[in-house]
Scaffold this active site. Structure first.
Site: not given
Length: 385
Positions: A247, A367-369
């Protein structure tokens, strides 16, 4: 080492560029202001085959490579990051996870319509539910519980910051089954949004990507059939980490696109705007800004493509994906801020788009890390060498 794109990849990039200009650009400012979910645009992406780009045609996907996905994400993100994030979540987090770790029955029932982006003529997309009020970067601290009841799990808890929260038909939910086992007691489940006990909270009023629908999702005694667990018992945390690794390539590409869009607008404006008797592109102060923008964007693009190439060739892309995301997201924030500066006062008003791109850029660092998490991943990797 080759830096040329195949004919198919060039066609995908052009198709995405045309779609962004013709379908996303009209009304993008209004959708941002009024927080309108880009349903029509997402449905059109589904028709193009862009909602399941990397999924095998056997399951309704386009069977394309990750490089093509990166190219498409960049072009759409140049214009509308709210649309591209819907595409990213469905491709990178939902479809990829199901295709790689789902059972054949799960793929037939859920992956095929998700890859097609529609079912019975209606929008059909997914969402990935990991973050919680007390479990953001620390993904091991799951409070959402899934109690084994024999034929089913009983799901209770709340998830935060869920992209596609109200528009998704299917949720991939990460939940704790056995607290005594820590991360090894976490599972991943397929949960249908219309299941009894699923409640969608109010839409978050966000700074950027305001068109995408971000919600909290609550589960109150939701019965999840045993056959909807993904992988073996205790596989949930590994599933989440493996899925997020891919992702990050999608979000890096989104950040790249946001930066590219802002740069292209700043470049065009510099050729039109005059100051002190000449176009501002002829002032060295502006030239230096444009030069730095172009250089950082090109570096980000190469990093995104390298991570995508490694993924396509079956190599470990964890490090390259994290590097691409942290660099591209920070590039997006820097470039968009400079693009506003190049526009001067006009950059601060909505009709010139760059202020929206600046607001959209910020979330790519979160987001996503977060960027901090990416640096942890990178740091651990380089210390092994």
């Amino acid at each position: 080492m080759h830096f040329t794109l195949t004919e198919e990849q060039q066609m995908i990039r052009q198709a995405a560029r045309d779609f962004a200009q013709q379908q996303c650009l009209p009304g993008v400012i209004e959708r941002d202001e009024k927080q309108i979910f880009p349903r029509e645009q997402v449905m059109q992406l589904a028709e193009l085959g862009f909602m399941g780009m990397m999924v095998s045609p056997a399951y309704g996907g386009s069977g394309l490579d990750t490089v093509s996905y990166v190219l498409a994400m960049e072009e759409i993100s140049k214009i509308d990051a709210s649309t591209s994030v819907c595409m990213s979540v469905n491709n990178s987090l939902v479809c990829w996870g199901l295709e790689n770790y789902g059972t054949e029955a799960q793929k037939q029932k859920y992956l095929t319509p998700l890859a097609q982006g529609r079912k019975n003529g209606e929008l059909y997309i997914g969402a990935f539910l990991l973050s919680e009020p007390e479990a953001g970067s620390d993904a091991t601290s799951q409070h959402t519980s899934a109690v084994d009841k024999g034929d089913y799990y009983l799901l209770n808890g709340i998830k935060n910051w869920i992209t596609n929260g109200s528009s998704a038909s299917v949720y991939l939910v990460i939940a704790q089954t056995d607290n005594t086992l820590g991360s090894h007691g976490i599972n991943a489940f397929i949960v249908e949004k219309n299941s009894p006990g699923v409640q969608v909270g109010a839409k978050e009023n966000k700074m950027g990507i305001r068109g995408s629908d971000t919600h909290s999702i609550s589960f109150i005694d939701v019965k999840v059939p045993k056959e909807n667990r993904i992988g073996d018992d205790g596989f949930g945390f590994k599933f989440a980490m493996k899925t997020l690794a891919g992702g990050r390539i999608g979000i890096a590409s989104q950040a790249l696109g946001i930066a590219s869009g802002a740069y292209e607008r700043a470049l065009a404006y510099s050729k039109q705007r005059k100051a002190f008797g000449k176009e501002i592109m002829n002032h060295q102060a502006i030239q230096f800004k444009l030069a730095d923008m172009a250089t950082r964007i090109e570096a980000s693009r190469l990093m995104c493509l390298k991570a995508a190439w490694e993924k396509d060739n079956g190599l470990d892309y964890t490090l390259s994906g994290s590097m691409a995301k942290v660099y591209a997201s920070e590039t997006a924030m820097w470039v968009t801020t400079e693009a506003v500066q190049v526009h001067g006062g006009y950059g601060y008003v909505k009709e010139y788009h760059v202020e929206r791109l600046m607001r959209d850029a910020k979330i790519t660092q979160i987001y996503e890390g977060t960027s901090e998490v990416q640096r942890i991943v990178i740091g651990r990797s380089v210390l092994k060498d």
